[in-house]
Write an enzyme that holds these catalytic residues in place. Structure first.
Site, PDB file in Angstrom:
ATOM      1  N   GLU A  91       0.748  -1.027   0.182  1.00 14.69           N
ATOM      2  CA  GLU A  91       0.210   0.187  -0.027  1.00 14.69           C
ATOM      3  C   GLU A  91       0.760   1.058  -0.093  1.00 14.69           C
ATOM      4  O   GLU A  91       0.451   2.164  -0.929  1.00 14.69           O
ATOM      5  CB  GLU A  91      -1.001   0.186   1.219  1.00 14.69           C
ATOM      6  CG  GLU A  91      -1.910  -1.373   0.816  1.00 14.69           C
ATOM      7  CD  GLU A  91      -2.010  -2.570   1.565  1.00 14.69           C
ATOM      8  OE1 GLU A  91      -0.303  -2.699   1.768  1.00 14.69           O
ATOM      9  OE2 GLU A  91      -2.803  -3.606   0.980  1.00 14.69           O
ATOM     10  N   HIS A 128     -11.124  -5.297   9.227  1.00 12.88           N
ATOM     11  CA  HIS A 128     -12.065  -5.169   8.128  1.00 12.88           C
ATOM     12  C   HIS A 128     -13.072  -4.413   8.829  1.00 12.88           C
ATOM     13  O   HIS A 128     -13.657  -4.238   7.192  1.00 12.88           O
ATOM     14  CB  HIS A 128     -12.079  -6.320   7.461  1.00 12.88           C
ATOM     15  CG  HIS A 128     -11.134  -7.470   6.661  1.00 12.88           C
ATOM     16  ND1 HIS A 128     -10.498  -8.275   7.456  1.00 12.88           N
ATOM     17  CD2 HIS A 128     -11.057  -7.650   5.431  1.00 12.88           C
ATOM     18  CE1 HIS A 128      -9.558  -8.684   6.463  1.00 12.88           C
ATOM     19  NE2 HIS A 128      -9.873  -8.364   5.224  1.00 12.88           N
TER      20      HIS A 128
HETATM   21  C1  LIG Z   1      -1.623  -5.066   3.860  1.00 13.56           C
HETATM   22  C2  LIG Z   1      -2.454  -5.934   3.651  1.00 13.56           C
HETATM   23  N1  LIG Z   1      -2.911  -5.519   2.360  1.00 13.56           N
HETATM   24  C3  LIG Z   1      -4.491  -6.151   2.129  1.00 13.56           C
HETATM   25  C4  LIG Z   1      -4.435  -7.239   2.319  1.00 13.56           C
HETATM   26  C5  LIG Z   1      -6.662  -8.207   1.744  1.00 13.56           C
HETATM   27  N2  LIG Z   1      -5.501  -8.630   1.158  1.00 13.56           N
HETATM   28  C6  LIG Z   1      -6.477 -10.150   1.832  1.00 13.56           C
HETATM   29  S1  LIG Z   1      -5.018 -11.723   0.936  1.00 13.56           S
HETATM   30  C7  LIG Z   1      -5.254 -10.896   0.098  1.00 13.56           C
HETATM   31  C8  LIG Z   1      -3.767 -11.693  -0.910  1.00 13.56           C
HETATM   32  C9  LIG Z   1      -2.809 -12.432  -0.391  1.00 13.56           C
HETATM   33  O1  LIG Z   1      -1.680 -13.241  -1.419  1.00 13.56           O
HETATM   34  P1  LIG Z   1      -0.449 -13.969  -1.393  1.00 13.56           P
HETATM   35  O2  LIG Z   1       0.094 -13.221   0.380  1.00 13.56           O
HETATM   36  O3  LIG Z   1      -0.372 -14.598  -2.088  1.00 13.56           O
HETATM   37  O4  LIG Z   1      -1.305 -14.936  -0.105  1.00 13.56           O
HETATM   38  P2  LIG Z   1      -2.464 -16.097  -0.275  1.00 13.56           P
HETATM   39  O5  LIG Z   1      -3.884 -15.167  -0.212  1.00 13.56           O
HETATM   40  O6  LIG Z   1      -2.229 -16.235  -1.311  1.00 13.56           O
HETATM   41  O7  LIG Z   1      -2.637 -16.987  -0.198  1.00 13.56           O
HETATM   42  C10 LIG Z   1      -4.584  -9.234  -0.288  1.00 13.56           C
HETATM   43  C11 LIG Z   1      -4.673  -8.615  -0.594  1.00 13.56           C
HETATM   44  C12 LIG Z   1      -4.345  -7.687   3.691  1.00 13.56           C
HETATM   45  N3  LIG Z   1      -5.063  -8.853   4.469  1.00 13.56           N
HETATM   46  N4  LIG Z   1      -3.244  -6.826   4.278  1.00 13.56           N
END
Ligand SMILES: Cc1ncc(C[n+]2csc(CCOP(=O)(O)OP(=O)(O)O)c2C)c(N)n1
Ligand SMILES: Cc1ncc(C[n+]2csc(CCOP(=O)(O)OP(=O)(O)O)c2C)c(N)n1
Ligand SMILES: [Mg+2]
Ligand SMILES: [Mg+2]
Lengths: 385, 342, 385, 342
Positions: D73, D142
């Site tokens: 972000e 959230h």
């Molecule tokens: C700081 C932050 N930004 C955005 C989110 C929203 N979010 C939740 S899961 C996700 C994707 C995560 O991707 P990855 O790190 O590859 O983990 P995966 O879901 O594939 O296990 C996002 C953008 C969050 N939880 N925390």
């Protein structure tokens, strides 16, 4: 100081500038070009049968946990579930390589790793059921709360491992993060602190190809995520994340290295998220069925079962025992998740601080009065019926 | 918790002590008493911090107890969270107010929430020391008053001393607290002095109690940290105008001492809140609203606020126009509708 | 999906998991083991005399700027000055490799780079004098405001370069950061965005050995800071930061690469901060005189002068011309910094937003009334005298 | 600036429209009108955002105009700052409230300060869209109401719609503004509906004007965003109790429309501020303080606040106890010292 002040006329010496020296030899820090594999290679034959059988049972139980939890979302018993189906090799290996005294730092997708480590599945699922943010005492099984803000758990793992080392305790921390999470600044800062402090911590990146809808190619242009290690002086290891034996071995080596006092390791496990991001997500918007299908051939349970079959270890009894244990776990989970959790709304104020402030005491009293009035009203309605 | 410094300090200091020395002494005494207290931050070790608050700690307690970290505030605070999870009591130094912002997510999403999230199982006995406010000619980003951010984050205590003695006592109490404390150090008071000497044991002030610094009957000035000296001076100057002003030093913004504040305003019937943070969305709004809620029928005039303007902190050569001074405080007092009483 | 659902009995195929492929070849991204040098090597002979003379003149002027600015702090005309003495080769080369249309993103220590790029020194120094946060129009010379929060300027450079590319403009951004700044999350995020977007941006890390008092060894355990590049798919280059010709060449190549559309480069220049962190700092608390002394032998001006002498280019005329230009600049700076800047306190409200809000208009009116009253009082006092 | 959508939208939508659709349409119209408008964020492209606000934009305008960024972000907002420096008008989507915190330093130290720092030379025409607040059963992190942080940061506009029409109009105005706007989207109203259809041109609302949603004479409810429907419902319910409540929707927290608010409270003599953000240090303190300062002699009772508790946001199963509902609003109205008037 100006140049005019410089003494004498010593000739220019083409030596490295005084402060610079390579701090570390980079070569051993770089990952191999191919993910490390055990299954399907001659090395598989050297793995003890007992370990293979144990890992298989854990994988089967893990898969069952994933399908059961997903089923619970459909029944409205879980608000949301980010499934780790397809990633069980990583989840299970992460739990198995740790000693009791070690710590696990899971991300929001890693309920399974926490459960495989021994956590009560119902307590581990409170975050996703919505009754409590974190329904277990992290100290009991040394599992940090499932972490939602991505990558923020990584510096925690470093700090904890560092603290343990300072206290002279033989404790290793293993932290899980996704491919997307590696883009966050906290990933960078955690790796750097770990390296500078030589903290006994292992970072496992589960590169499952996606961060919600965003594919790896939009997330990183690196040769691999494991290549990030060298930039901190941390060895980067690349492993086939669906090969449970490979993940188990690489993580085991990394944990041993940390325990020896040789510092952190970054492990990238290449795997795939077989389900949508969560039950609320629609994965067809961003990926093709054929891609998902291709990964089915590389299913972590399947790979282990192929090896077991080859070695004659997958008899009906062994398979049945694994299946039964998984079904027992699932049945227990289903049953216990079928009752509504007991919740005390006034408990909202109990743990904001170690003791009540006058402000919170006032607010709690107000809520209690409301709840009492609600109860009275309900009782009245009942009596009136 | 005791405050007794049983051994003589490493360096004998002459009276009077400065606030900077009192803070340093509080850290030293806390570290000497409790081996789980660890100090970490940028330049806190060898250099002793850019304000020299941690001077001598690394020498006395070793690098592992007072640690120069890499330059990354989220990493520092995040690591401190992990250390606290393992049972240590980390004291983090942020170098300046605006340089705590990179750690905002760790603070808001973890430090403030960890105990609550875990149903009390995982406390966060962690102190974040932040030099704050202006008045020292700092370049941009070195003079923010960021207390409103921390006040609006449930789960954090927010403490700020205004005197040398409180600097010692409140910092000791903050470190000893089982809750996370954002400890705001008014940097323009670092060199303020008091007759109290670090040789003497100083009282550990419990967190959450305001104190009446000057009793008075005409109106109450409510303030904290860097604005306390301004209010004390204004109160002295007001005598000539016929006003006997009471001055309340909040000392702790969270928890908030409604009792002391409301009792004072009920007595005087008039109140001015003074702080150098921007007015809009700043602490004064909350304070004024609380007073109005609690003392409505005692108020002879609206609670007024004297604050910094609603602008980014100005460059050094203009900061005196931004900072609330004695004249602005007296102007506000004059606007307290004195005719209404008669 | 459960394992039971998996189709058929296809044997395990030891192929890479479907989604994984090395994104980039890592080898060309890794820095050489030794910092790149030109001066003192045979390559120096190939550098055009005109360039050598020009760089020398800029270095001399740059050094003079540093000493003059430091002197102004002693006279109370500058509040604070973070000197780049010893780092002039980096500062000057950063300015010289850019075209007019390109952008420079300096950190708080890089006033000199901004001035070398053409900024009015007095305007460039307002931040440190304390009259204005940023006393120049960034668009005029395409120099972003000197950035105080460390590493935060790096994503700005990426965004600007990306925007220019999207608009089809041939613009490169060059961003400066210190060794300490590389530890910040913003460094990580900026490098990653730049790589994924293939943005035309060059990152120059001036590794001067210290972040205030913290030496590099406490900042990073990496083989070199240039090794961070590969983790983003960005080539890392290591250069002797006191060798102006080497820095000029490496930065020039990186700029050309960016201009070609081949994406970002990370350059680490190994140099040394000869003065304290700022005039307010006491460097004897954390480093030895002997270390500083050792670097005097590696002074950037000296290195260039040695080469010029070798080639017979440092005649009295050339040296004198450089010195005179530097002295003229210094004299002009001294003189102009000797007058107090004209400041309008009511201007504090003029640029918070594009137009006044009612709140700010009220506050401005209050301040104006105060100022008027102050003036009246002062006039009265004068009249009364 | 005009709002005319000259072409038909890509997909014809049936009436009634939701707030989510109105926001999407505002983005689309802004992008169609002004090629310098760029949308960026996590999952905004192919997926159309987790709330589907940006659905179809990448398809219509290409990946370069609506970009899936890496997951970082601070990087997103920092890159947007650079894009704005080059003359673009970036619109950043933060996925959820608490996930904007990593970008806090970029927001507070750059976005809010760039124009001021450069004496107006370098404006920041940048919009940061943040879904905020609770009530949707979101897991931890959230459901934060983070408006207090942004209000306390001079240099930012803070805007939040409560109706479908305003969602369109205020977002268009925010994107068109030459100042940075934190655009807070009440996520539990995303699926709220209105008869307004995205086919019709909707008015672009100027930023900074509150609106009276329901005229009344007994007391004023002052609210914004997610709490507007609660207040409207409370006002209807209050009729039975004999109260005729006026409801003011602030729409913009910065700049603050003192005129509309003060005029209403002077008329009614009583006021309750309602929001779901925590009370202590939340927006309500500022609002109540401003009202007291401006309307002191018109007030029959203290300005009361109905807010979320001063606790970290609760887990979904308990959130209804935290969120201010109709009953709490009516309770507060009942405490407005009605006997005093007679
Ligand atoms: C700081 C932050 N930004 C955005 C989110 C929203 N979010 C939740 S899961 C996700 C994707 C995560 O991707 P990855 O790190 O590859 O983990 P995966 O879901 O594939 O296990 C996002 C953008 C969050 N939880 N925390
Ligand atoms: C985010 C942030 N944290 C802390 C500081 C305070 N600070 C100013 S300069 C400095 C050291 C910078 O070191 P380095 O990046 O190596 O640059 P150098 O001073 O050597 O040029 C620190 C810690 C800051 N300006 N910004
Ligand atoms: Mg992923
Ligand atoms: Mg440095």
């Amino acid at each position: 100081m100006t140049v005019q002040e410089l003494p004498g006329t010593t000739a220019y010496r083409p030596v490295p500038p005084p402060a610079w020296k390579p701090l570390t030899d980079p070569s051993p820090l770089l990952p191999d070009r191919e993910p490390f594999r055990v299954l399907g290679t001659p090395a598989a034959a050297g793995v003890e049968a007992a370990l293979l059988v144990r890992i298989h049972a854990e994988l089967v139980r893990g898969r069952r946990f994933n399908t059961q939890a997903t089923a619970l979302t459909k029944q409205g018993r879980l608000a949301v579930y980010p499934s780790s189906t397809g990633q069980e090799a990583c989840e299970v290996a992460a739990a198995l390589v740790l000693e009791q005294r070690d710590w696990l730092f899971p991300s929001y997708r890693d309920t399974l790793a926490a459960v495989a480590r021994g956590l009560d599945p119902v307590e581990a699922l409170t975050l996703l059921r919505g009754d409590r943010h974190s329904g277990y005492d992290p100290r009991e099984h040394r599992v940090a709360p499932l972490c939602t803000p991505l990558a923020t758990q990584l510096p925690h793992a470093v700090g904890l491992a560092h603290a343990a080392r300072l206290k002279g305790d033989d404790v290793v921390a293993l932290a899980l993060v996704g491919d997307g999470g590696t883009s966050e600044g906290d990933f960078h800062e955690a790796l750097n602190f770990a390296a500078v402090w030589r903290a006994p911590v292992v970072f496992l990146v589960q590169n499952n190809g996606f961060a919600i809808s965003v594919p790896l190619a939009k997330q990183s242009a690196a040769p691999s995520l494991a290549h990030k290690g060298v930039g901190y002086g941390v060895p980067g290891r690349l492993v086939d994340g669906n090969d449970a034996l490979a993940v188990h071995q690489v993580l085991g080596e990394a944990v041993a290295r940390a325990r020896r006092g040789d510092g952190p390791t970054l492990v990238e496990a290449v795997t795939y998220r077989m389900e949508a991001h969560t039950n609320a997500d629609d994965a067809t918007r961003y990926r093709s069925d054929s891609e998902v299908l291709a990964w089915r051939d590389h299913d972590p349970i399947r790979l282990v079962e192929d090896e077991m079959t080859r070695r004659g270890l997958l008899d009906e009894e062994t398979a049945g025992r694994a299946r039964d244990a998984a079904e027992r776990m699932a049945a227990g989970l289903r049953e216990r998740m079928n009752t509504d959790p007991a919740l005390d709304p006034a408990g909202l104020f109990s743990h904001v601080f170690s003791g009540p402030t006058s402000q919170l005491a006032e607010q709690e009293a107000r809520l209690r009065a409301e709840l009492a009035a609600e109860r009275d009203e309900a009782d009245g309605a009942e009596a009136g019926r | 918790m005791t405050t007794a410094a049983t051994e003589a300090p490493a360096v004998r200091r002459a009276k009077p002590a400065t606030m900077a020395q009192a803070l340093g002494r509080a850290l030293r005494d806390a570290m000497a008493e409790d081996p789980s207290v660890h100090v970490l931050g940028e330049d806190v070790g060898t250099l002793g911090g850019v304000f020299r608050i941690t001077d001598g700690l690394a020498k006395e307690f070793g690098d592992d107890r007072c640690t120069d970290t890499p330059l990354a505030e989220a990493g520092i605070l995040g690591a401190a969270v992990g250390m606290a999870m393992y049972g240590l009591r980390p004291v983090v130094e942020m170098q300046f107010d605006a340089f705590a912002y990179p750690a905002f997510e760790q603070l808001a999403s973890h430090v403030a929430k960890m105990r609550n999230r875990t149903g009390g199982a995982m406390p966060m006995p962690l102190t974040v020391r932040i030099p704050y406010g202006g008045g020292i000619g700092g370049v941009e980003h070195h003079s923010d008053s960021s207390e409103a951010y921390y006040m609006a984050t449930p789960g954090l205590h927010v403490v700020t001393p205004a005197t040398v003695e409180d600097a010692y006592g409140l910092l000791r109490a903050s470190i000893a607290s089982d809750d996370p404390v954002v400890f705001l150090e008014p940097k323009r008071l670092y060199w303020s002095k008091s007759d109290w000497s670090p040789e003497e044991p100083a009282p550990v002030e419990p967190i959450g109690r305001a104190v009446v610094r000057r009793p008075g009957r005409s109106a109450t000035l409510i303030t904290y940290g860097p604005s306390l000296p301004v209010c004390m001076e204004a109160a002295e100057a007001a005598v000539a105008e016929g006003w006997d002003l009471e001055v309340v030093d909040l000392r702790s913004l969270v928890p908030f001492d409604d009792g002391t504040v409301a009792a004072s305003v009920r007595r005087t019937g008039r109140a001015v809140v003074v702080h150098e943070s921007t007015g809009f969305g700043g602490p004064g709004g909350e304070i004024a609203a609380r007073i109005s809620e609690r003392c409505f029928h005692h108020l002879e005039a609206p609670v007024l606020r004297v604050t910094g303007f609603d602008i980014p902190y100005p460059p050094p050569m203009l900061e005196r126009h931004h900072l609330p001074g004695v004249d602005r405080v007296l102007d506000a007092v004059a606007r307290l509708q004195w005719e209404a009483r008669s």
